[in-house]
Motif scaffolding. Structure first.
Motif, PDB file in Angstrom:
ATOM      1  N   GLY A  11       0.825  -1.251  -0.111  1.00  0.00           N
ATOM      2  CA  GLY A  11      -0.122   0.050   0.164  1.00  0.00           C
ATOM      3  C   GLY A  11       0.592   1.235   0.133  1.00  0.00           C
ATOM      4  N   ASN A  12       0.916   2.114  -1.266  1.00  0.00           N
ATOM      5  CA  ASN A  12       1.842   3.123  -1.253  1.00  0.00           C
ATOM      6  C   ASN A  12       1.190   4.343  -0.934  1.00  0.00           C
ATOM      7  N   TRP A  13       1.024   4.920   0.486  1.00  0.00           N
ATOM      8  CA  TRP A  13       0.330   6.105   0.895  1.00  0.00           C
ATOM      9  C   TRP A  13       0.668   7.233   0.108  1.00  0.00           C
ATOM     10  N   LYS A  14       1.938   7.336  -0.468  1.00  0.00           N
ATOM     11  CA  LYS A  14       2.582   8.465  -1.284  1.00  0.00           C
ATOM     12  C   LYS A  14       2.660   9.649  -0.358  1.00  0.00           C
ATOM     13  N   MET A  15       2.305  10.859  -0.695  1.00  0.00           N
ATOM     14  CA  MET A  15       2.316  11.899   0.500  1.00  0.00           C
ATOM     15  C   MET A  15       0.921  12.483   0.683  1.00  0.00           C
ATOM     16  N   GLY A  95      12.657   3.927  -7.048  1.00  0.00           N
ATOM     17  CA  GLY A  95      12.545   4.391  -8.403  1.00  0.00           C
ATOM     18  C   GLY A  95      10.913   4.230  -8.795  1.00  0.00           C
ATOM     19  N   HIS A  96      10.028   4.456  -7.820  1.00  0.00           N
ATOM     20  CA  HIS A  96       8.750   4.902  -8.312  1.00  0.00           C
ATOM     21  C   HIS A  96       8.529   5.901  -9.579  1.00  0.00           C
ATOM     22  N   SER A  97       7.612   5.666 -10.333  1.00  0.00           N
ATOM     23  CA  SER A  97       7.610   6.553 -11.684  1.00  0.00           C
ATOM     24  C   SER A  97       7.440   8.049 -11.081  1.00  0.00           C
ATOM     25  N   TYR A 167       5.941  -3.773 -11.374  1.00  0.00           N
ATOM     26  CA  TYR A 167       5.752  -3.168 -12.646  1.00  0.00           C
ATOM     27  C   TYR A 167       4.623  -2.200 -12.736  1.00  0.00           C
ATOM     28  N   GLU A 168       4.610  -0.954 -12.950  1.00  0.00           N
ATOM     29  CA  GLU A 168       3.698   0.084 -12.956  1.00  0.00           C
ATOM     30  C   GLU A 168       3.633   0.845 -13.977  1.00  0.00           C
ATOM     31  N   PRO A 169       2.797   0.520 -15.162  1.00  0.00           N
ATOM     32  CA  PRO A 169       2.859   1.416 -16.264  1.00  0.00           C
ATOM     33  C   PRO A 169       2.487   2.822 -16.116  1.00  0.00           C
ATOM     34  N   TRP A 171       1.098   5.353 -17.428  1.00  0.00           N
ATOM     35  CA  TRP A 171      -0.206   5.757 -17.787  1.00  0.00           C
ATOM     36  C   TRP A 171      -1.373   5.156 -17.122  1.00  0.00           C
ATOM     37  N   ALA A 172      -1.237   4.163 -16.139  1.00  0.00           N
ATOM     38  CA  ALA A 172      -2.068   3.569 -15.184  1.00  0.00           C
ATOM     39  C   ALA A 172      -2.146   4.171 -13.904  1.00  0.00           C
ATOM     40  N   ILE A 173      -1.106   4.923 -13.509  1.00  0.00           N
ATOM     41  CA  ILE A 173      -1.103   5.424 -12.268  1.00  0.00           C
ATOM     42  C   ILE A 173      -1.803   6.541 -11.847  1.00  0.00           C
ATOM     43  N   GLY A 174      -2.933   6.249 -10.828  1.00  0.00           N
ATOM     44  CA  GLY A 174      -3.648   7.336 -10.784  1.00  0.00           C
ATOM     45  C   GLY A 174      -4.567   7.898 -11.639  1.00  0.00           C
ATOM     46  N   THR A 175      -4.971   7.056 -12.607  1.00  0.00           N
ATOM     47  CA  THR A 175      -5.743   7.745 -13.990  1.00  0.00           C
ATOM     48  C   THR A 175      -7.065   6.898 -13.895  1.00  0.00           C
ATOM     49  N   GLY A 212       1.091  -2.480 -10.423  1.00  0.00           N
ATOM     50  CA  GLY A 212       0.463  -1.350  -9.983  1.00  0.00           C
ATOM     51  C   GLY A 212       0.056  -0.425 -10.949  1.00  0.00           C
ATOM     52  N   GLY A 213      -0.906   0.231 -10.652  1.00  0.00           N
ATOM     53  CA  GLY A 213      -1.720   1.347 -11.547  1.00  0.00           C
ATOM     54  C   GLY A 213      -3.068   1.061 -11.584  1.00  0.00           C
ATOM     55  N   SER A 214      -3.898   1.997 -10.702  1.00  0.00           N
ATOM     56  CA  SER A 214      -5.397   1.870 -10.578  1.00  0.00           C
ATOM     57  C   SER A 214      -5.908   0.679 -10.256  1.00  0.00           C
ATOM     58  N   VAL A 215      -5.233  -0.176  -9.439  1.00  0.00           N
ATOM     59  CA  VAL A 215      -5.600  -1.353  -8.722  1.00  0.00           C
ATOM     60  C   VAL A 215      -7.033  -1.015  -7.615  1.00  0.00           C
ATOM     61  N   SER A 232       0.187  -6.706  -5.774  1.00  0.00           N
ATOM     62  CA  SER A 232      -0.211  -5.265  -6.378  1.00  0.00           C
ATOM     63  C   SER A 232       0.289  -4.157  -5.492  1.00  0.00           C
ATOM     64  N   LEU A 233       0.871  -3.326  -6.090  1.00  0.00           N
ATOM     65  CA  LEU A 233       1.371  -1.949  -5.480  1.00  0.00           C
ATOM     66  C   LEU A 233       0.278  -0.981  -5.635  1.00  0.00           C
ATOM     67  N   VAL A 234      -0.467  -0.538  -4.513  1.00  0.00           N
ATOM     68  CA  VAL A 234      -1.744   0.264  -4.469  1.00  0.00           C
ATOM     69  C   VAL A 234      -1.386   1.619  -4.125  1.00  0.00           C
ATOM     70  N   GLY A 235      -1.808   2.373  -4.877  1.00  0.00           N
ATOM     71  CA  GLY A 235      -1.811   3.881  -4.374  1.00  0.00           C
ATOM     72  C   GLY A 235      -2.979   4.421  -3.589  1.00  0.00           C
ATOM     73  N   GLY A 236      -3.788   4.903  -4.410  1.00  0.00           N
ATOM     74  CA  GLY A 236      -5.226   5.571  -3.876  1.00  0.00           C
ATOM     75  C   GLY A 236      -6.029   4.624  -3.069  1.00  0.00           C
ATOM     76  N   ALA A 237      -6.189   3.463  -3.597  1.00  0.00           N
ATOM     77  CA  ALA A 237      -7.132   2.561  -2.960  1.00  0.00           C
ATOM     78  C   ALA A 237      -6.414   1.998  -1.415  1.00  0.00           C
TER      79      ALA A 237
HETATM   80  O1  LIG Z   1       2.699   2.836  -6.146  1.00  0.00           O
HETATM   81  C1  LIG Z   1       1.475   2.795  -6.624  1.00  0.00           C
HETATM   82  C2  LIG Z   1       1.105   3.253  -7.886  1.00  0.00           C
HETATM   83  O2  LIG Z   1       1.733   4.452  -8.203  1.00  0.00           O
HETATM   84  C3  LIG Z   1      -0.280   3.201  -8.200  1.00  0.00           C
HETATM   85  O3  LIG Z   1      -1.111   4.347  -7.756  1.00  0.00           O
HETATM   86  P1  LIG Z   1      -2.507   4.061  -7.808  1.00  0.00           P
HETATM   87  O4  LIG Z   1      -3.150   2.667  -7.345  1.00  0.00           O
HETATM   88  O5  LIG Z   1      -3.228   5.186  -7.232  1.00  0.00           O
HETATM   89  O6  LIG Z   1      -2.972   4.201  -9.475  1.00  0.00           O
END
Ligand SMILES: O=C[C@H](O)COP(=O)(O)O
Length: 251
Positions: A11-15, A95-97, A167-169, A171-175, A212-215, A232-237
């Motif tokens: 679970g990648n909480w980011k900032m 090395g996150h995108s 593997y996080e394309p 174009w799929a991250i947060g979109t 990872g990418g909009s999972v 999976s590597l999950v951001g927002g969710a």
């Molecule tokens: O590290 C997680 C990814 O950047 C995916 O982010 P997302 O699930 O918000 O698209």
């Protein structure tokens, strides 16, 4: 996912988050129920590493979202693997995108960070993935293989158990545009084949490659069914209670 590889969810909480919100996340993670056969690691902002490590159950891992390539020194704003370990945290995402594309991190810098973090005893989640224009111009393989090569060249043979590749394309991250399970599987399968040819068959078979990418809770099960997708590597969710379904996607 092959049965010999333990399902892994980051679970990648980011900032995102403050103590109050983090307490809410910790509460739903602690309540679970979480699949005991899945490994869960939360990537938290650096100022909350200690807080989260103290408050999360020991069965849930904690990860930093970045670190620098040396142990200490005059590097204002950076944190080192030694500091991360000092607060009891075992993992780091590298090395996150967003590190590559917002902060301009190069393959070479990411590889040095991976090397130093592993040598200090951290487990690492190196991230790779192509941008939309690279996919559309047929360069996906070229891009992900070259990103992977830079990292792999710095992974000592005896450290592969401490690596989970994401593997996080881009174009799929947060979109909201998830790669279809087939699109993701195609790349994961090729990455595993590349590892088999360029490292060895044993590493290719045992290393976990997560997507990872909009999972979301809706698409996680279909992704988890693919042979070479090990989690999976999950951001927002990962910030919402539905995340429990994603952790349990392989059940
Ligand atoms: O590290 C997680 C990814 O950047 C995916 O982010 P997302 O699930 O918000 O698209």
């Amino acid at each position: 996912m092959a049965p010999e590889r333990k399902f892994f969810v980051g679970g990648n909480w980011k900032m995102n988050g403050n103590k109050k919100e983090i307490d809410g996340i910790i509460a739903f993670l602690t309540a679970g129920p979480l699949d005991p056969n899945a490994e869960l690691v939360c990537g938290v902002p650096p100022c909350y590493l200690d807080y989260c490590r103290q408050k999360l159950p020991g069965s849930i891992g904690v990860a930093a979202q970045n670190c620098f390539k040396v142990a200490k020194g005059a590097f204002t704003g950076e944190i080192s693997p030694a500091m991360i370990k000092d607060v009891g945290v075992e993992w780091v995402i590298l090395g996150h995108s967003e590190r590559r594309n917002v902060f301009g991190e190069s393959d070479a810098l990411i590889a040095e960070k991976v090397s130093h973090a592993l040598s200090e005893g951290l487990k690492v989640i190196p991230c790779i993935g192509e941008k939309l224009e690279e996919r559309e111009s047929g360069k996906t393989e070229e891009v992900v293989f070259s990103q992977l090569k830079a990292i792999v060249d710095k992974i000592p043979e005896d450290k592969w158990d401490n690596v989970v590749i994401a593997y996080e394309p881009v174009w799929a991250i947060g979109t909201g545009k998830t790669a279809s399970p087939q699109q993701a599987q195609e790349v994961h399968g090729k990455l595993r084949q590349w590892l088999s040819e360029n490292v060895n068959a044993e590493v290719a078979q045992k290393v976990r490659i997560i997507y990872g990418g909009s999972v979301t809770a809706e698409n996680c099960r279909e992704l988890a069914k693919e042979a070479d997708i090990d989690g999976s590597l999950v951001g927002g969710a990962s910030l919402k209670p539905d995340f429990i379904h994603i952790v349990n996607a392989s059940q």
